[in-house]
Enzyme design. Structure first.
Site, short mmCIF file in Angstrom:
data_model
loop_
_atom_site.label_atom_id
_atom_site.label_comp_id
_atom_site.label_asym_id
_atom_site.label_seq_id
_atom_site.Cartn_x
_atom_site.Cartn_y
_atom_site.Cartn_z
N ASP A 81 0.62 -12.11 1.14
CA ASP A 81 0.65 -10.71 1.53
C ASP A 81 -0.67 -10.43 2.25
OD1 ASP A 81 1.42 -7.90 1.51
OD2 ASP A 81 -0.02 -7.67 -0.13
N ASP B 57 -0.10 -8.73 -4.32
CA ASP B 57 -0.68 -7.83 -5.32
C ASP B 57 0.28 -6.73 -5.75
OD1 ASP B 57 -0.96 -6.61 -2.66
OD2 ASP B 57 -2.11 -5.05 -3.69
N ASP C 44 -2.36 -6.71 3.11
CA ASP C 44 -3.14 -5.61 2.55
C ASP C 44 -3.17 -5.70 1.03
OD1 ASP C 44 -3.54 -4.23 5.10
OD2 ASP C 44 -1.40 -3.84 5.02
#
EC number: 3.1.3.18
Length: 228
Positions: free
Chosen positions: A16, A174, A18
């Site tokens: 991922d 996240d 961001d």
């Protein structure tokens, strides 16, 4: 005597963007503050916006303007993206330890790439600013395909493009939708605990294969989940 396999880095890792590789919250906050200033509102504290960043533009605009009707906020998304494009890469930077982690993967011969829900045109603009344009083997954005995470399609297409079977890739993210997408794609997953989370988020409940506190831990081959 049984032969014990040496601990090795994975064949491929997909990340991922961001909240996982990039601490982009300061850029996002600058965009939100420009919108708030245009409406005679004070800047939003970064710590209040940060937990919403991995949830996307709509979540950030909702957090900044909770009193505004949902339909009206929806019409503000292009404005947010325009402001964000102007702030792109000006304030944010990779999380501490990310460059060391990527370097360790590259030295081990691991292919790495990015699968993000950020619009592809914005993600691609970031790559040369970060020095990743030639290093990242694949980049899939949230609008690249007909589906985005938590659908597994972006991860499966990324694996296909780099020529590595999905079970031989590991996905690092996240947010819960990252882990859901990895599971649906048949990829082992790493929960990036250093990223953005709301207070009510429970990363244990996401059931990722491993949870890692900091990128530097992933400079060690033994920290990565076993490939199935």
């Amino acid at each position: 005597m049984a032969v014990v396999d040496a601990v090795t880095f994975p064949k491929a890792v997909l990340f991922d963007l961001d909240g996982t590789l990039l601490d982009s919250a300061p850029d996002m906050a600058a965009a939100i503050d420009a919108m708030r200033a245009a409406r005679s509102q004070p800047a939003m504290p970064l710590d209040e916006l940060r937990p919403h960043v991995s949830k996307g533009a709509r979540a950030m605009v909702a957090a900044a303007f909770p009193q505004v009707d949902v339909a009206e906020r929806e019409s503000w998304i292009p404005e947010f993206l325009d402001h964000y494009e102007r702030e792109l890469g000006r304030h944010g930077k990779p999380f501490a330890g990310v460059e060391a982690m990527l370097g360790a993967l590259e030295r081990a011969g691991t292919i790495w790439g990015i699968v993000t829900n950020k619009p592809e045109y914005l993600a691609r603009q970031l790559m040369p600013l970060l020095g990743w344009e030639q290093r990242s083997a694949v980049l899939i954005g949230g609008d690249t395909l007909k589906a985005r995470k938590p659908d597994p399609l972006p991860l499966l297409v990324a694996a296909e493009r780099i020529g590595v079977a999905a079970p031989d890739c590991i996905y690092v993210g996240d947010d819960e939708r990252d882990i859901l997408a990895a599971r649906a794609a048949g990829m082992p997953s790493v929960v990036a605990l250093w990223g953005y989370r709301l207070d009510e988020d429970d990363p244990v409940a996401w059931q990722g294969d491993v949870m890692i506190d900091a990128p530097l831990e992933l400079t060690q081959a033994a920290a990565w989940p076993l490939r199935r």
